[in-house]
Every structure is written in structure tokens, then in C-alpha cells.
Design a protein around this motif. Structure first.
Motif, PDB file in Angstrom:
ATOM      1  N   VAL A 272      -3.786   7.331   6.785  1.00 27.73           N
ATOM      2  CA  VAL A 272      -2.516   6.740   7.188  1.00 27.73           C
ATOM      3  C   VAL A 272      -2.713   5.451   7.960  1.00 27.73           C
ATOM      4  O   VAL A 272      -1.897   4.524   7.864  1.00 27.73           O
ATOM      5  CB  VAL A 272      -1.703   7.775   8.010  1.00 27.73           C
ATOM      6  CG1 VAL A 272      -0.545   7.109   8.741  1.00 27.73           C
ATOM      7  CG2 VAL A 272      -1.175   8.857   7.093  1.00 27.73           C
ATOM      8  N   ASP A 273      -3.798   5.331   8.729  1.00 26.41           N
ATOM      9  CA  ASP A 273      -3.985   4.109   9.513  1.00 26.41           C
ATOM     10  C   ASP A 273      -4.236   2.891   8.641  1.00 26.41           C
ATOM     11  O   ASP A 273      -4.069   1.757   9.079  1.00 26.41           O
ATOM     12  CB  ASP A 273      -5.133   4.298  10.505  1.00 26.41           C
ATOM     13  CG  ASP A 273      -6.448   4.604   9.800  1.00 26.41           C
ATOM     14  OD1 ASP A 273      -6.390   5.053   8.636  1.00 26.41           O
ATOM     15  OD2 ASP A 273      -7.504   4.382  10.415  1.00 26.41           O
ATOM     16  N   ARG A 274      -4.637   3.107   7.370  1.00 26.43           N
ATOM     17  CA  ARG A 274      -4.854   1.982   6.457  1.00 26.43           C
ATOM     18  C   ARG A 274      -3.777   1.910   5.370  1.00 26.43           C
ATOM     19  O   ARG A 274      -3.511   0.857   4.829  1.00 26.43           O
ATOM     20  CB  ARG A 274      -6.237   2.099   5.807  1.00 26.43           C
ATOM     21  CG  ARG A 274      -7.379   1.739   6.743  1.00 26.43           C
ATOM     22  CD  ARG A 274      -8.672   2.394   6.319  1.00 26.43           C
ATOM     23  NE  ARG A 274      -8.607   3.846   6.498  1.00 26.43           N
ATOM     24  CZ  ARG A 274      -9.555   4.691   6.131  1.00 26.43           C
ATOM     25  NH1 ARG A 274     -10.634   4.228   5.548  1.00 26.43           N
ATOM     26  NH2 ARG A 274      -9.426   5.973   6.339  1.00 26.43           N
TER      27      ARG A 274
ATOM     28  N   ARG B 216       0.863  -1.185   0.000  1.00 25.73           N
ATOM     29  CA  ARG B 216       0.000   0.000   0.000  1.00 25.73           C
ATOM     30  C   ARG B 216       0.895   1.229   0.000  1.00 25.73           C
ATOM     31  O   ARG B 216       1.834   1.312   0.779  1.00 25.73           O
ATOM     32  CB  ARG B 216      -0.911   0.015   1.231  1.00 25.73           C
ATOM     33  CG  ARG B 216      -1.948  -1.102   1.271  1.00 25.73           C
ATOM     34  CD  ARG B 216      -2.728  -1.010   2.575  1.00 25.73           C
ATOM     35  NE  ARG B 216      -3.838  -1.958   2.614  1.00 25.73           N
ATOM     36  CZ  ARG B 216      -3.757  -3.200   3.065  1.00 25.73           C
ATOM     37  NH1 ARG B 216      -2.578  -3.635   3.506  1.00 25.73           N
ATOM     38  NH2 ARG B 216      -4.790  -4.003   3.071  1.00 25.73           N
ATOM     39  N   LEU B 217       0.582   2.182  -0.846  1.00 25.88           N
ATOM     40  CA  LEU B 217       1.420   3.373  -0.986  1.00 25.88           C
ATOM     41  C   LEU B 217       0.530   4.601  -1.033  1.00 25.88           C
ATOM     42  O   LEU B 217      -0.393   4.678  -1.842  1.00 25.88           O
ATOM     43  CB  LEU B 217       2.281   3.290  -2.250  1.00 25.88           C
ATOM     44  CG  LEU B 217       3.234   4.469  -2.488  1.00 25.88           C
ATOM     45  CD1 LEU B 217       4.280   4.539  -1.383  1.00 25.88           C
ATOM     46  CD2 LEU B 217       3.900   4.351  -3.855  1.00 25.88           C
ATOM     47  N   LEU B 218       0.822   5.573  -0.158  1.00 33.57           N
ATOM     48  CA  LEU B 218       0.109   6.845  -0.123  1.00 33.57           C
ATOM     49  C   LEU B 218       1.051   7.922  -0.652  1.00 33.57           C
ATOM     50  O   LEU B 218       2.133   8.123  -0.106  1.00 33.57           O
ATOM     51  CB  LEU B 218      -0.327   7.181   1.303  1.00 33.57           C
ATOM     52  CG  LEU B 218      -1.120   8.486   1.490  1.00 33.57           C
ATOM     53  CD1 LEU B 218      -2.450   8.412   0.762  1.00 33.57           C
ATOM     54  CD2 LEU B 218      -1.332   8.767   2.969  1.00 33.57           C
TER      55      LEU B 218
ATOM     56  N   GLY C 262       2.891  10.369  14.031  1.00 33.39           N
ATOM     57  CA  GLY C 262       1.867  10.428  15.060  1.00 33.39           C
ATOM     58  C   GLY C 262       0.596   9.717  14.671  1.00 33.39           C
ATOM     59  O   GLY C 262      -0.136   9.216  15.539  1.00 33.39           O
ATOM     60  N   ALA C 263       0.291   9.656  13.365  1.00 27.78           N
ATOM     61  CA  ALA C 263      -0.907   8.968  12.899  1.00 27.78           C
ATOM     62  C   ALA C 263      -0.683   7.474  12.717  1.00 27.78           C
ATOM     63  O   ALA C 263      -1.605   6.762  12.285  1.00 27.78           O
ATOM     64  CB  ALA C 263      -1.395   9.585  11.592  1.00 27.78           C
TER      65      ALA C 263
ATOM     66  N   THR D 112     -14.369   2.629   1.940  1.00 26.46           N
ATOM     67  CA  THR D 112     -13.008   3.040   1.594  1.00 26.46           C
ATOM     68  C   THR D 112     -11.997   2.051   2.158  1.00 26.46           C
ATOM     69  O   THR D 112     -11.018   1.688   1.489  1.00 26.46           O
ATOM     70  CB  THR D 112     -12.722   4.446   2.132  1.00 26.46           C
ATOM     71  OG1 THR D 112     -13.680   5.362   1.609  1.00 26.46           O
ATOM     72  CG2 THR D 112     -11.335   4.913   1.736  1.00 26.46           C
ATOM     73  N   SER D 113     -12.230   1.594   3.376  1.00 28.38           N
ATOM     74  CA  SER D 113     -11.336   0.598   3.969  1.00 28.38           C
ATOM     75  C   SER D 113     -11.351  -0.692   3.171  1.00 28.38           C
ATOM     76  O   SER D 113     -10.306  -1.314   2.940  1.00 28.38           O
ATOM     77  CB  SER D 113     -11.741   0.334   5.419  1.00 28.38           C
ATOM     78  OG  SER D 113     -11.696   1.520   6.183  1.00 28.38           O
TER      79      SER D 113
END
Length: 605
Positions: free
Chosen positions: A474-476, A338-340, A503-504, A443-444
Motif C-alpha cells: 500500500v505504501d507504493r 497505480r492500482l492495487l 492505517g497503511a 519490487t519498488s
């Protein structure tokens, strides 16, 4: 497995001081305007100095000072340096009285007295009793004449001062001797009237004392009158100079340019010290505590297509493949795939280009790539990519009722990536509540597509410092790639991004650095309009575009039964479908060579 995301401190710990100095000097050349401005100011100053000193002549004369003495050859006399205060004499030489006497000798008026004084300079060589009279004028003869006149006027003024002091001392001595002479005369008259005896002897004694005192005063007067009152002697007479003073125009320009360059370097160094922007890729890596995975070359296509192809800009396409290769061998990305992709602030145009081309690079390795445009504020990808309507994902068929009206609503497009193949795109859409859409269950479930074998999800989010959308994801999608221009972002911004993502619960995998923004055209980039469905509504219908290049079909991974049927017989020839991809093999396309990448998972060799 090779870990590519090492702390920046470990990468730069071995750098020695010469390397740092060379890097700092290269950074100084970024401020070309400051350097050129300093050189320009220096050249202007040098030209002014050369032109102003072209008709300037300097003549000088030297005078050795001495103090009045009875015998100048007497070694036991007082030392002249104890009797002469050279600093006071220098100030006296520059005084108004000396200038007035010189003006009389030169037949100058009182109005020219100020100009006469301004041209004179008196200096004292160290450890000497010498005064050097230097006069500057536009005429060589005038410079020599006035230097000699000022020297003579100073000596005359000094002699007059000594003689006046001596005359005053002689006059005072004579005033002291006059009462004594009268006393002696009175004693002589009284002695003549006094008979012999003790009283007459007393008068003789008083007369002798008065005569001795008067004799001492007269001796002092004789010594003062016999003093050598010469104030000094001229050791060097000023002569007309043969050439003007100054280095000349050419030398002045060279000196001015050198001084201007030094000032420009100093100003550029000060600007560099107080520059809040990262000075190099190392600064970016230190601020994010993550490596710089790639530096994009300058866009030479003049705002070309969003999807870089090998025939459009081969260097740019290979740089994207290099970034994808480094991500593929990063264990933290290979574990979850997974890449953001985010930008610091401002426009996310370049981040969109990086996300699209990374998705194409992953698709080129044979991965099932799903790209999600999570920018629900200004979605544009559907109108800028060559797309076709794709199959709806399985999870979207389970949504019912009004769920179709919310993002993500199951709309899925297939992006033609040319020789790289194709990948799926979930286009963004403007929604009323962005935070609710990004944190929704659908979305998840959409992001969880990366849990499938051979799948990769690339998510494009708005700038992380402009909106909190990226932090909501960020959590996913805990692996974050920062796309930034070092000249448009501050080091404190990068530090803040790293702290927000950490932090997230996320991790900065690295950064992609670019030097200029893409010049995208609103409403399309020349490589196709929007696709069908909502993509077509945003793009205003599909524009006429050239026929797409041949692409690989997007084939889902085979089921377990199919894989069992395709298992080769050990004694027979190997099945080409089960062959492990060679990282250096060439994939056939339109005739250009392309290096294929393979995603390596932990434990896989």
C-alpha cells in the motif's frame, strides 16, 4: 476534473424514506426460501383448518339472568346487576353440576360427560346480563339438542340453588320465632295467675314486645316464601344449523396463505436486520466510504475465459470499460496511475479477473500497461492468459549474481488482449519469503514504472484479510480497488479493510461488486496456456490454441527528438499521430464497436 470518490453519506443524504422502504422491500425478496416457507406453512395451516371445520356445526341459545324479587316491576328495588356476578355465573354454567344434570336429560353415561363439557362454550356479550350457550358438534341436530339441554340444566341448577337458599333462610327464621312463641305462652299463664297491679302491667308489656318481634319474623318468612324464584328466561332457543361452521376450504387456504406470507415477511425482515452481509451496493459504499464503481453481470459463459472479450460477453466487457473510465477520471488515480486490486478474503479468483480486464481496458486507451501478479502464494495468471515472452525491463539488466533467482527476476510476458491490444505481465512466482520479496527494492523499482509518461501499473495481491501482502504494497500502490461479493462478505470485514488500508497510508478508490464466483479450471481456462520462461514451467508448456486475434503493437512512447520531428507545420495539414484521442472514437478491430477511453491528468483539458 470531476471527483468520483465522494463520501457515501453525501451520496445517500438526499434519499427520502419511500426510496429506503422500496430498497428494503427489494432486499426482503432475497430471502425467497423464508418467504416460500412462510407461505407453505400458512397454506398447510389453512388446509387443516378448512378440512377440520368442514364437518363442524355450531348451535347457540341465549339466557337473560335475573335475581329473585318480590315485585320485578318495582323501580325502587335493588338493581339486578348488583345482585348478579356475571363472571361467577359463567363459571357455574361451565361447571360439572350443570353437565351432570344435562347428561341425565340426554341419557348420557358418565364416560361421555367429559366430551359433553368440551363441546360447550359460554360467553357474555359486553354490558349485558345475557349468557350465550354455544355448542359445537359434528351433527347439526346434536349441536342444537345439547345446547338447549345445557341451557335448561343451568336454569334448573340456578333455580334449585335459589330455592335451597330461600328454604334455609325460612328455616332459620322459624328457629328464631319458636322461642318467642314459647315466651308468649309462658307470659299468658303468668298473667292469669297475677292480680291486677304494676306487676301485671309489666307482664303485659313483655308480652307485647315478644309478640311484635315474632310478628316481624313471621313477616320476613312470608316475604321469603312469596319471592319470584325464576332464575332467568331463554330469549333464543338453539336450532339445528343449516351449514357447517368455518370459512371453508378455499377461504381457509386464502387466509392461511395471507397469514403465512405475513409471517414470512416478518421472518425475512428479522433475518435482514441481523444479516451481517451488506444488503445493497449502498451498504458496501458506506462501509468502505468509497463508491461502487461497477456491478459485474452474472457470468453466462459457464466459466469462460479470464479475459472478457466483446464477442464472449459484451455486457461484462462494457462493465469493465465503465470501471476503467471512472478510475481514469478519479484525480487520485490519475496523479499516480497505480492500482492495487484485492479481494476481502477467501479466493482471489474474481479479483484476478477484474485486474486482468482493467489492464486490458487501460491498454485499449493507448496506455503502456504493466500488470504485476503480486500473489506469490498461488500464482496462476501465466497459465491462464495468452502470453508471449516479452523484453526484459531495463532495471532487470542491472541485477546481478543471485538476484535472478528471486522475484521479481525480470521475467516479463506480453498478454494478448485481443481487440484491446496487449499489456505486459510480471507473473508471480512461489518464493520462500513473501514479505521480503514484496518489500524489496526491485519490487519498488518495478512499481515505479508508472512514473513514466503514459504508463499505468495494475497490481494483483492476495486477499487483504487473509494475508498482509496487500498492506505491504500500500505504501507504493496507495490506490486500492476492492472486489467483493456482498453475499459472501460481512460489513465489518469491509470496515476493517478500509481501516487497514487507511492505517497503511492508502486510499480505497472504490469497489467492484459481483454476484457469483468464476468457475475457473485449474491448469487453464481454454484461452491459452502459459508462455515461455517461468510462465511455461508453471503452465506445463504452451498449449495448442487458436491463432490470436490481430492486436496493436506495444510501441514505447517516442523520444523528445522524434516528437519534435513529428510536430506539424501550422500552415500544413495536421499530423494524425499528434491528434488528441476522441473519447467516442471507434477503434478498428474485428468488426465490433469499442469505446476508447482517455486518461485525464490534473490540469489537462
Amino acid at each position: 476534473m470531476t471527483e468520483t470518490n465522494r463520501p457515501a453519506a453525501a451520496v445517500t443524504a438526499g434519499e427520502d424514506e419511500p426510496d429506503l422502504l422500496r430498497d428494503q422491500f427489494r432486499q426482503l425478496t432475497r430471502y425467497r426460501r423464508i418467504l416460500l416457507g412462510g407461505v407453505g406453512v400458512g397454506l398447510v395451516g389453512g388446509a387443516y383448518l378448512g378440512i377440520s371445520s368442514a364437518d363442524t356445526y355450531v348451535a347457540s341459545s341465549d339466557v337473560v339472568l335475573r335475581a329473585p324479587a318480590l315485585n320485578p316491576f318495582d323501580a325502587n328495588g335493588s338493581s339486578p346487576d348488583k345482585l348478579i356476578n356475571i363472571g361467577s355465573e359463567r363459571q357455574a354454567a361451565l361447571g360439572n353440576e350443570v353437565a351432570k344434570n344435562a347428561a341425565k336429560d340426554l341419557d348420557l353415561s358418565e364416560d361421555e360427560l367429559g366430551a359433553l363439557r368440551r363441546g360447550l362454550q359460554v360467553t357474555n356479550p359486553p354490558q349485558t346480563l345475557v349468557l350465550r350457550f354455544t355448542y359445537t358438534s359434528t351433527s347439526p341436530a346434536q349441536a342444537a339438542k345439547r345446547a338447549n339441554a345445557m341451557t335448561e340444566a343451568y336454569l334448573k341448577n340456578r333455580r334449585a340453588a335459589y330455592e335451597s337458599q330461600r328454604d334455609n333462610m325460612v328455616k332459620a327464621k322459624r328457629k328464631q320465632a319458636a322461642p318467642l312463641a314459647e315466651r308468649i305462652e309462658d307470659l299468658n299463664k303468668e298473667i292469669s295467675r297475677t292480680a291486677d297491679g304494676p306487676g301485671r302491667d309489666t307482664l303485659y308489656t313483655q308480652k307485647a314486645v315478644a309478640a311484635d318481634t315474632k310478628g316481624g319474623i313471621e313477616s320476613d318468612i312470608q316475604k321469603l316464601q312469596s319471592l319470584d324464584m325464576a332464575p332467568g328466561r331463554i330469549t333464543n332457543t338453539a336450532t339445528p344449523p343449516k351449514s357447517p361452521d368455518g370459512p371453508g376450504v378455499i377461504m381457509s387456504l386464502l387466509l392461511g396463505g395471507a397469514v403465512g406470507l405475513a409471517l414470512g415477511l416478518l421472518a425475512a425482515w428479522v433475518r435482514l436486520v441481523f444479516d451481517p452481509a451488506p444488503r445493497s451496493d449502498g451498504d458496501v459504499a458506506r462501509a468502505l466510504r468509497a463508491p461502487v464503481l461497477g456491478t459485474l453481470p452474472r457470468d453466462k459463459t459457464g466459466g469462460g475465459p479470464l479475459l472478457a472479450a466483446g464477442d464472449v460477453d459484451p455486457r461484462l466487457a462494457e462493465e469493465y470499460r465503465s470501471v476503467a473510465f471512472r478510475l481514469a477520471y478519479d484525480s487520485r488515480f490519475a496523479d499516480r496511475r497505480r492500482l492495487l486490486v484485492v479481494a476481502p478474503r477467501g479466493s482471489s479468483e474474481q479479483a484476478a479477473a477484474v485486474a486482468v480486464n482493467l489492464a486490458a481496458s487501460f491498454a485499449e486507451t493507448g496506455k503502456d500497461v504493466l500488470m504485476i501478479e503480486a500473489d506469490l502464494r498461488t500464482p496462476v495468471l501465466a497459465s491462464q492468459l495468452r502470453t508471449d515472452t516479452g523484453a526484459r525491463p531495463r532495471w532487470s539488466s542491472q541485477l546481478g549474481g543471485t538476484a535472478e533467482a528471486e522475484w521479481p527476476d525480470g521475467q516479463q510476458l506480453v498478454v494478448d488482449a485481443g481487440e484491446s491490444g496487449s499489456f505486459d505481465l510480471i507473473p508471480g512466482d512461489e518464493v520462500r519469503n513473501v514479505a521480503r520479496a514484496l518489500t524489496s527494492q526491485r519490487t519498488s523499482r518495478l512499481i515505479s514504472e508508472a512514473d513514466s509518461p503514459n504508463s499505468t501499473v495494475v497490481v494483483l495481491a492476495p486477499p487483504v484479510l487473509s494475508y498482509a501482502d496487500a498492506l505491504a504494497l500500500v505504501d507504493r500502490v496507495d490506490g486500492v480497488l476492492v472486489v467483493c461479493n456482498p453475499r459472501e462478505v460481512h460489513r465489518t470485514d469491509l470496515v476493517r479493510i478500509r481501516e487497514l488500508i487507511s492505517g497503511a497510508g492508502g486510499t480505497v478508490l472504490g469497489a467492484v461488486v459481483h454476484r457469483e464466483q468464476l468457475n475457473q479450471k485449474k491448469g487453464g481456462r481454454g484461452d491459452g496456456g502459459g508462455g515461455g520462461g517461468k510462465g511455461g514451467r508453471r503452465g506445463g508448456g504452451r498449449a495448442e490454441a487458436p491463432a490470436p486475434a490481430p492486436r496493436r503493437q506495444h510501441v514505447p512512447p517516442p523520444a523528445a527528438s522524434e516528437r519534435a520531428q513529428r510536430t506539424p507545420d501550422p500552415a500544413g495539414p495536421p499530423n494524425p499521430a499528434d491528434r488528441i484521442p476522441d473519447p467516442t472514437q471507434h477503434i478498428p478491430g474485428d468488426g465490433s464497436d469499442t469505446v476508447a477511453l482517455r486518461m485525464v491528468r490534473p490540469g489537462e483539458r
